[in-house]
Motif scaffolding. Structure first.
Motif, PDB file in Angstrom:
ATOM      1  N   THR A   7      -2.978  -1.001   5.214  1.00 18.91           N
ATOM      2  CA  THR A   7      -3.158  -0.097   4.212  1.00 18.91           C
ATOM      3  C   THR A   7      -2.459  -0.493   2.932  1.00 18.91           C
ATOM      4  O   THR A   7      -1.116  -0.418   3.199  1.00 18.91           O
ATOM      5  N   ALA A   8      -2.903  -0.455   1.787  1.00 22.22           N
ATOM      6  CA  ALA A   8      -1.991  -0.661   0.391  1.00 22.22           C
ATOM      7  C   ALA A   8      -1.370   0.555   0.193  1.00 22.22           C
ATOM      8  O   ALA A   8      -2.032   1.602   0.201  1.00 22.22           O
ATOM      9  N   LYS A   9      -0.017   0.516   0.165  1.00 20.37           N
ATOM     10  CA  LYS A   9       0.615   1.813  -0.215  1.00 20.37           C
ATOM     11  C   LYS A   9       1.173   1.887  -1.940  1.00 20.37           C
ATOM     12  O   LYS A   9       1.438   2.797  -2.354  1.00 20.37           O
ATOM     13  N   ARG A  10       1.029   0.774  -2.515  1.00 19.35           N
ATOM     14  CA  ARG A  10       1.776   0.694  -3.767  1.00 19.35           C
ATOM     15  C   ARG A  10       1.237  -0.558  -4.471  1.00 19.35           C
ATOM     16  O   ARG A  10       1.063  -1.615  -3.619  1.00 19.35           O
ATOM     17  N   ALA A  11       0.777  -0.383  -5.549  1.00 22.82           N
ATOM     18  CA  ALA A  11       0.284  -1.429  -6.746  1.00 22.82           C
ATOM     19  C   ALA A  11       1.091  -1.568  -7.852  1.00 22.82           C
ATOM     20  O   ALA A  11       0.853  -0.339  -8.353  1.00 22.82           O
ATOM     21  N   HIS A  12       1.300  -2.603  -8.352  1.00 22.86           N
ATOM     22  CA  HIS A  12       1.843  -2.710  -9.647  1.00 22.86           C
ATOM     23  C   HIS A  12       1.766  -3.924 -10.406  1.00 22.86           C
ATOM     24  O   HIS A  12       1.576  -5.024  -9.810  1.00 22.86           O
ATOM     25  N   VAL A  20       0.750  -5.967  -4.612  1.00 26.36           N
ATOM     26  CA  VAL A  20       0.312  -5.032  -3.622  1.00 26.36           C
ATOM     27  C   VAL A  20       1.124  -4.985  -2.418  1.00 26.36           C
ATOM     28  O   VAL A  20       1.418  -6.047  -1.893  1.00 26.36           O
ATOM     29  N   GLU A  21       1.901  -3.862  -2.366  1.00 27.79           N
ATOM     30  CA  GLU A  21       2.672  -3.579  -0.980  1.00 27.79           C
ATOM     31  C   GLU A  21       1.973  -3.040  -0.170  1.00 27.79           C
ATOM     32  O   GLU A  21       1.393  -1.813  -0.253  1.00 27.79           O
ATOM     33  N   MET A  22       1.777  -3.699   1.017  1.00 25.10           N
ATOM     34  CA  MET A  22       1.080  -3.079   1.961  1.00 25.10           C
ATOM     35  C   MET A  22       2.007  -2.065   3.292  1.00 25.10           C
ATOM     36  O   MET A  22       3.178  -2.312   3.021  1.00 25.10           O
ATOM     37  N   GLU A  23       1.305  -1.410   3.695  1.00 25.10           N
ATOM     38  CA  GLU A  23       2.113  -0.447   4.769  1.00 25.10           C
ATOM     39  C   GLU A  23       2.927  -1.374   5.764  1.00 25.10           C
ATOM     40  O   GLU A  23       3.975  -0.817   6.297  1.00 25.10           O
ATOM     41  N   GLY A  25       4.710  -3.903   5.285  1.00 20.54           N
ATOM     42  CA  GLY A  25       5.714  -4.607   4.601  1.00 20.54           C
ATOM     43  C   GLY A  25       5.381  -5.730   4.033  1.00 20.54           C
ATOM     44  O   GLY A  25       6.121  -6.361   3.077  1.00 20.54           O
ATOM     45  N   ILE A  26       4.113  -6.315   4.203  1.00 22.16           N
ATOM     46  CA  ILE A  26       3.541  -7.646   3.641  1.00 22.16           C
ATOM     47  C   ILE A  26       3.280  -7.251   2.108  1.00 22.16           C
ATOM     48  O   ILE A  26       2.811  -6.118   1.553  1.00 22.16           O
ATOM     49  N   GLU A  27       3.458  -8.318   1.376  1.00 22.60           N
ATOM     50  CA  GLU A  27       3.172  -8.135  -0.187  1.00 22.60           C
ATOM     51  C   GLU A  27       2.313  -9.227  -0.552  1.00 22.60           C
ATOM     52  O   GLU A  27       2.505 -10.215  -0.406  1.00 22.60           O
ATOM     53  N   VAL A  28       1.343  -8.811  -1.079  1.00 23.72           N
ATOM     54  CA  VAL A  28       0.325  -9.839  -1.788  1.00 23.72           C
ATOM     55  C   VAL A  28       0.348  -9.767  -3.419  1.00 23.72           C
ATOM     56  O   VAL A  28       0.392  -8.512  -3.891  1.00 23.72           O
TER      57      VAL A  28
END
Length: 103
Positions: A7-12, A20-23, A25-28
């Protein structure tokens, strides 16, 4: 059916990339320049991102990207290249004008 289990928790945006920071810890991340609507956006517009279970939405830029598409490398429509006459295909048949088309 494929299901996104993260799940995405934050995007900027940092101006060059959307991150996109995922729950998990993966960053896309992907380049802003690869999407014409995002590339024309201001920093404020780029950072006004709504996250849904399916993807990202930029209300000020009228742009939506699905997580599935992002993960497959589809960041929206590429910028159009200048129109160029297509190269003829070797052996291709060129349509001829009919008697009603020319005099």
């Amino acid at each position: 059916m494929n299901t996104l289990v993260d799940t995405a928790k934050r995007a900027h945006s940092d101006g060059r990339y959307v991150i996109v920071e995922m729950e998990s810890g993966i960053e896309v991340r992907f380049p802003v320049a690869d999407n014409p609507r995002l590339a024309d956006g201001t920093s404020q517009q780029l950072n006004r991102i709504e996250i849904s279970p399916f993807g990202l939405h930029w209300p000020d830029l009228d742009e939506d990207l699905s997580f599935r598409g992002i993960l497959q490398g589809n960041f929206g429509q590429k910028r159009k290249k200048p129109n160029k006459a297509p190269e003829p295909t070797p052996g291709a048949v060129t349509p001829r004008a009919t008697s009603g088309d020319s005099k």
